[in-house]
Every structure is written in C-alpha cells, then in structure tokens.
Design a protein around this motif. Structure first.
Motif: not given
Length: 368
Positions: A305-310
């Motif tokens: 989730p975090i790298p995708f959101a970034a």
C-alpha cells in the motif's frame, strides 16, 4: 481468502462507474444529445461487460491476472497480465489528477495540491492495508449517504425552478454522427470497459451464482444516475454552457437557490465528488495490489500500500500541465483509443474466442 457479498459488489460497481464521470459530464461533447450518448454507450458497454462475464464462466475461480496465462500459456499470458495492474495504477494517478485540477479551481484555491492529495492518499493507503473485505463494509455503510445526497440535490434543483426542458430540443439536429463521436471509444471504454477491474474480485464473492445478475443490475443503476446527471446539466445550463463547462455538475449545483436561503452548495458538491473519486481510486488500487500479489506469488500484500500510494501520488501531481491536456490531449486522443480499447475490449474478446476454441478442441479429443 477475503469475501464480499453480492450487495457489496453491487455498491462497489456503482461507486466505480459513477467515479469521476459525474464531475466532467458523460458525453458532454455531444451537447444536448449527451443523454443519447449515455444510452448508446450503456448498450455497447453491456456487450463489453458480457465478454468479461463470459470469461468468468469459461474460467471459473480465476481472476483477471490468471485468465491470460490459463488460456495463452505462461510465456504469452503473463506479460499481458502485467499490463493490467500497471494500467490500473496509471489510471488511479489520472483520477488523482482530476482532483488536483478540481479542488484548487473550486474550494481551496490557496492550498498546495500536494497537501490535500497527500492526505487523500493516506486514507487510500489505509483502505488498501485493510483489504477488500473491510473496504466492502465501508462501501455498504456510505451507500445511503451518497445516494441520499444525490436525491436531495435533484429535489433542490427542481425546487429552484431552473430546469428548462426546451434545452433538450431539437434532437440529433446534425445526425447520429455527433452522438457517435462521444460513444466510441471514450463512452464505451470509460466507465463500462473499466469494469473489467472487478474480474479481480469476482472469485471473492460469496454468492457466485449471482455475480452476472449483480454486475448487470449495478451497471444499469449507475447508468440511470449518469443519465439523470446529464439531463439535469443540459436542461439547466443549455447546450452551449454544458458542452463548454469543464465541471458541468458543479456549475449546476452552484445555481441552486431556494428562497434565498438554501444556496452556495458548491462546497458540498466538491465533497461529493471527492467521495466518489476516493472509491474509484481505492478499487483500482486494490485490484492492482491483488493482481501484483498474484503475479509475484507474494504471501504478504501489506508491504504494497505505501509504495503504491506514493507512486500514484507522484503521477497525479506530475502527469499533465493543464486540465485541457489531461482530458483532451491524453484521455480522448491517446488513452481511450490506444490503451483502453486494446486492453478492455480487443484482448478480452480474443481471449473468449481462443478459450472457446480450446474447449471445443478438448471436447473433440475426448470423444475419440
């Protein structure tokens, strides 16, 4: 495996298909005939969705990412499968860019886009971390609020006495060609062709026998809502302003005025748009997350989730210099004809043909 109900699937499809469509106006380039563009797009869109449902029945229990390797083999199928989650992430960035242009133009002109989009993506990352099942429950909780708000807006517009049915006529004054330009390819691929994203979630639905009916009913319901929005915009603004306005529904809601007391509801309109955009981005990114998890054979999806959101935040902030380039330069002239048509219509249609031929050939061999 996570599970969702057919009711949650219905609501998710409605949210997704409404998405940012109501912000920009469906088939707005057709002017007063936009409502006809909606009807024709729905008919052709249901044919595209029928292809996805046929693949679901031909390849039971498999997700979108598994269709191509199952039919075409690993060497041909896996590279094609990779195109879908990458496309889903890219389109998530495009929806974010819609908000990047909308919010400063309307309610927060002095706020840097990276601030409100960053907060928006934090909520998205949180939804991704908790997965499809929790997200389905959130959709179910928010559904009465979203639909109820829409009904209230329609009632207020009628009460404001600004609707003029004469703006709908004459119908197709210049022939069907002006309607068709808004139908193909953007009208069919946008909203309806995009529904292929739910092929990632169909194996997770509890009532497997009800999926086809649920998908069709959700599509008809969201289409009715889009049709009502177009009719309201045309009869309120007139053809010229509707076709020229970048955010026609926002403009219409600003015109609401009852007894000089109920007015200035533009902020509520933007919050409504943010909500529908939130669900669309989250669904796209959930599909991308589950797809990449399957393609990479990952056991833990919670690192994504975090790298995708970034990545989506970066794309949303940088992918275009203006709203005109964003919509007409990229969406209409490049994305719809050269990416969405091949991935959302041509490739699934060919896959159905190949799958049927393989089934027929296997049945023929078994008889010998």
């Amino acid at each position: 495996m996570e599970r969702i109900s057919k009711k949650q699937l219905f609501i998710m499809i409605m949210y997704f298909q409404i998405g940012t469509t109501i912000i920009f106006g469906f088939s707005a380039q057709s002017g007063r005939n936009a409502w006809l563009g909606v009807l024709v797009s729905v008919g052709l869109g249901l044919l595209a969705i029928g292809i996805y449902l046929a693949l679901m029945k031909l390849l039971p229990g498999l997700t979108l990412m598994e269709w191509y390797p199952a039919v075409l083999g690993k060497w041909f199928g896996v590279p094609i499968s990779w195109l879908y989650p990458l496309m889903f992430l890219y389109v998530s960035g495009r929806v974010l860019a819609d908000l990047r242009d909308l919010i400063p133009t309307t309610i927060l002109p002095s706020t840097p886009p990276y601030f409100f989009l960053g907060v928006f993506m934090c909520f998205i990352a949180y939804a991704l971390y908790h997965g499809l099942e929790s997200f389905g429950r959130l959709c179910e909780i928010m559904f009465p609020i979203i639909i109820g708000s829409f009904v209230v807006v329609v009632i207020l517009l009628i009460g404001s006495d600004i609707i003029r049915l004469k703006h709908l006529f004459p119908i197709m004054e210049q022939g069907f060609g002006e309607v068709w330009t808004s139908v193909w390819p953007a009208g069919v691929t946008q909203t309806f062709g995009e529904t292929i994203v739910f092929a990632m979630f169909w194996p997770m639905v509890k009532q497997q026998g009800q999926i086809s009916k649920t998908v069709v009913m959700a599509t008809l319901s969201s289409s009715l809502l889009i049709l009502i929005v177009d009719l309201l915009c045309i009869t309120t603004l007139g053809e010229g302003m509707f076709a020229a306005s970048i955010y026609p529904m926002y403009t219409v809601i600003r015109l609401i005025s009852i007894a000089e007391f109920i007015e200035h509801l533009d902020a509520i309109a933007v919050l409504y748009f943010i909500n529908t955009a939130f669900f669309k981005v989250a669904i796209y990114m959930l599909a991308a997350m589950y797809g990449i998890q399957r393609l990479l054979l990952m056991t833990n999806r919670r690192m994504l989730p975090i790298p995708f959101a970034a990545a989506v935040l970066f794309m949303g902030l940088t992918m275009s210099d203006s709203i005109q380039e964003h919509i007409f330069g990229v969406h209409m002239n490049i994305l719809s004809p050269y990416f969405w048509v091949p991935l959302y219509i041509v490739a699934p249609a060919l896959l159905v043909i190949v799958a049927l031929i393989r089934r027929w050939y296997s049945a023929l061999l078994s008889r010998r």
